[in-house]
Design a protein around this motif. Structure first.
Motif, PDB file in Angstrom:
ATOM      1  N   ILE A   5     -11.561   0.436   8.033  1.00 47.84           N
ATOM      2  CA  ILE A   5     -10.507  -0.542   8.274  1.00 47.84           C
ATOM      3  C   ILE A   5      -9.626  -0.609   7.038  1.00 47.84           C
ATOM      4  CG2 ILE A   5      -9.969  -2.920   8.862  1.00 47.84           C
ATOM      5  CD1 ILE A   5     -11.497  -1.475  11.031  1.00 47.84           C
ATOM      6  N   ILE A   6      -8.309  -0.457   7.240  1.00 46.37           N
ATOM      7  CA  ILE A   6      -7.365  -0.581   6.138  1.00 46.37           C
ATOM      8  C   ILE A   6      -6.285  -1.585   6.526  1.00 46.37           C
ATOM      9  CG2 ILE A   6      -7.781   1.781   5.360  1.00 46.37           C
ATOM     10  CD1 ILE A   6      -5.006   2.514   6.513  1.00 46.37           C
ATOM     11  N   THR A   7      -5.548  -2.071   5.524  1.00 44.36           N
ATOM     12  CA  THR A   7      -4.452  -3.005   5.761  1.00 44.36           C
ATOM     13  C   THR A   7      -3.129  -2.272   5.626  1.00 44.36           C
ATOM     14  OG1 THR A   7      -5.759  -4.841   4.886  1.00 44.36           O
ATOM     15  CG2 THR A   7      -3.381  -5.164   5.017  1.00 44.36           C
ATOM     16  N   THR A   8      -2.264  -2.440   6.620  1.00 45.65           N
ATOM     17  CA  THR A   8      -0.960  -1.774   6.612  1.00 45.65           C
ATOM     18  C   THR A   8       0.072  -2.658   5.900  1.00 45.65           C
ATOM     19  OG1 THR A   8      -0.293  -2.675   8.766  1.00 45.65           O
ATOM     20  CG2 THR A   8      -1.556  -0.608   8.758  1.00 45.65           C
ATOM     21  N   ALA A   9       1.286  -2.150   5.775  1.00 45.68           N
ATOM     22  CA  ALA A   9       2.300  -2.794   4.944  1.00 45.68           C
ATOM     23  C   ALA A   9       2.707  -4.186   5.421  1.00 45.68           C
ATOM     24  CB  ALA A   9       3.536  -1.909   4.847  1.00 45.68           C
ATOM     25  N   HIS A  25      -2.580   3.347  13.678  1.00 42.44           N
ATOM     26  CA  HIS A  25      -1.227   2.800  13.712  1.00 42.44           C
ATOM     27  C   HIS A  25      -0.506   3.180  12.420  1.00 42.44           C
ATOM     28  CE1 HIS A  25      -3.987  -0.036  15.822  1.00 42.44           C
ATOM     29  NE2 HIS A  25      -3.097   0.106  16.791  1.00 42.44           N
ATOM     30  N   SER A  26       0.773   2.875  12.378  1.00 43.28           N
ATOM     31  CA  SER A  26       1.579   3.214  11.209  1.00 43.28           C
ATOM     32  C   SER A  26       1.121   2.445   9.967  1.00 43.28           C
ATOM     33  CB  SER A  26       3.053   2.894  11.476  1.00 43.28           C
ATOM     34  OG  SER A  26       3.820   3.027  10.312  1.00 43.28           O
ATOM     35  N   ARG A  27       1.050   3.140   8.848  1.00 42.84           N
ATOM     36  CA  ARG A  27       0.751   2.476   7.571  1.00 42.84           C
ATOM     37  C   ARG A  27       1.884   1.541   7.169  1.00 42.84           C
ATOM     38  NH1 ARG A  27      -3.232   5.008   4.270  1.00 42.84           N
ATOM     39  NH2 ARG A  27      -4.095   6.922   5.185  1.00 42.84           N
ATOM     40  N   HIS A  28       3.068   1.732   7.721  1.00 46.02           N
ATOM     41  CA  HIS A  28       4.208   0.866   7.412  1.00 46.02           C
ATOM     42  C   HIS A  28       4.099  -0.494   8.105  1.00 46.02           C
ATOM     43  CE1 HIS A  28       6.532   4.031   5.380  1.00 46.02           C
ATOM     44  NE2 HIS A  28       6.064   4.843   6.302  1.00 46.02           N
ATOM     45  N   GLY A  29       3.121  -0.649   8.970  1.00 44.76           N
ATOM     46  CA  GLY A  29       2.920  -1.924   9.659  1.00 44.76           C
ATOM     47  C   GLY A  29       2.443  -1.719  11.077  1.00 44.76           C
ATOM     48  N   ALA A  30       1.185  -2.009  11.335  1.00 46.07           N
ATOM     49  CA  ALA A  30       0.616  -1.789  12.668  1.00 46.07           C
ATOM     50  C   ALA A  30       1.309  -2.663  13.715  1.00 46.07           C
ATOM     51  CB  ALA A  30      -0.888  -2.064  12.644  1.00 46.07           C
ATOM     52  N   ILE A  31       1.405  -3.957  13.429  1.00 50.05           N
ATOM     53  CA  ILE A  31       2.019  -4.871  14.399  1.00 50.05           C
ATOM     54  C   ILE A  31       3.508  -4.581  14.544  1.00 50.05           C
ATOM     55  CG2 ILE A  31       2.648  -7.282  14.803  1.00 50.05           C
ATOM     56  CD1 ILE A  31      -0.079  -8.080  13.692  1.00 50.05           C
TER      57      ILE A  31
END
Length: 226
Positions: A5-9, A25-31
């Motif tokens: 589990i990682i945290t995106t931007a 999902h995108s590292r630039h922001g999953a949501i």
């Protein structure tokens, strides 16, 4: 395969696969990515295109963490139609990993955590009414085993990227998607890869490059002719 589990931007979680160097999902922001690609460019686009329709049938290719289904369920409350949502996933995410996904807290300060949990707790292979406007069917199978014909209005194509699974972005899979869609149906995906676009066109889609989510200049939206 190992999952982390990682945290995106944008502060939201995703799953990282070290063996493939790939994220769900995108590292630039999953949501942010999911909202732009699947809600704004997919769900809202279809709703505006067919304001008279009272029911919407969605097929998601890559149910994964359930983010797209969760956002669709929440967004359904503001739409004019009821949504029947089918999420296909070959390798379901474990409950151990889901415990560390923070979507409900990031979206609505935790008030919708029960909805997110319900999406994952309900049994597979059965359609469940999650809310009065959103029903969910989860299917555990590979994408090539989809045999539906003219069943769906909208496809969320959220498979792993062409770099790690190029076989999912060729004519064979998009032919399955084309058959599964009703005439006038729509497919959206985060990818703007040229080979994928040409494969979609070859099987009959009318494909547009449109502005992409944060971190991506473009994405693809394909329409099946009426």
């Amino acid at each position: 395969m190992e999952r982390k589990i990682i945290t995106t931007a944008d502060g939201s979680s995703t799953i990282y696969l070290p063996d493939l160097d790939e994220t769900y999902h995108s590292r630039h922001g999953a949501i942010q990515e999911a909202l732009h690609v699947f809600i704004t460019s997919g769900l809202d686009y279809w709703s505006d295109k067919y304001p008279e329709k009272q029911e919407l049938s969605v097929l998601e290719i890559g149910f994964g963490t359930g983010l797209n289904a969760f956002l669709t369920c929440l967004h359904a409350e503001s739409l004019h139609c009821k949504i029947k949502y089918t999420g296909v996933e070959a390798y379901p995410v474990t409950s151990e990993h889901l415990q560390h996904i923070n979507y409900s807290k990031e979206i609505l300060s935790g008030t919708q955590e029960s909805v997110f949990n319900t999406l994952h707790d309900v049994s597979w292979e059965v359609m469940h009414d999650i809310t009065s406007k959103f029903s969910l069917l989860k299917q555990e199978k590979i994408f090539n085993d989809i045999t539906d014909v003219a069943l769906y209005d909208l496809v969320f194509f959220d498979a792993f990227g062409p770099r790690v699974q190029p076989e999912l972005w060729g004519e064979a899979v998009f032919k399955i998607m084309y058959k599964a869609l009703k005439p006038g149906g729509v497919l959206v995906t985060y990818s703007a890869q040229g080979n994928a676009r040409r494969a979609m066109q070859t099987v009959g889609f009318l494909v547009d490059r449109i502005p992409g989510p944060p971190g991506k200049r473009e994405m693809l939206r394909a329409n099946k002719p009426l």
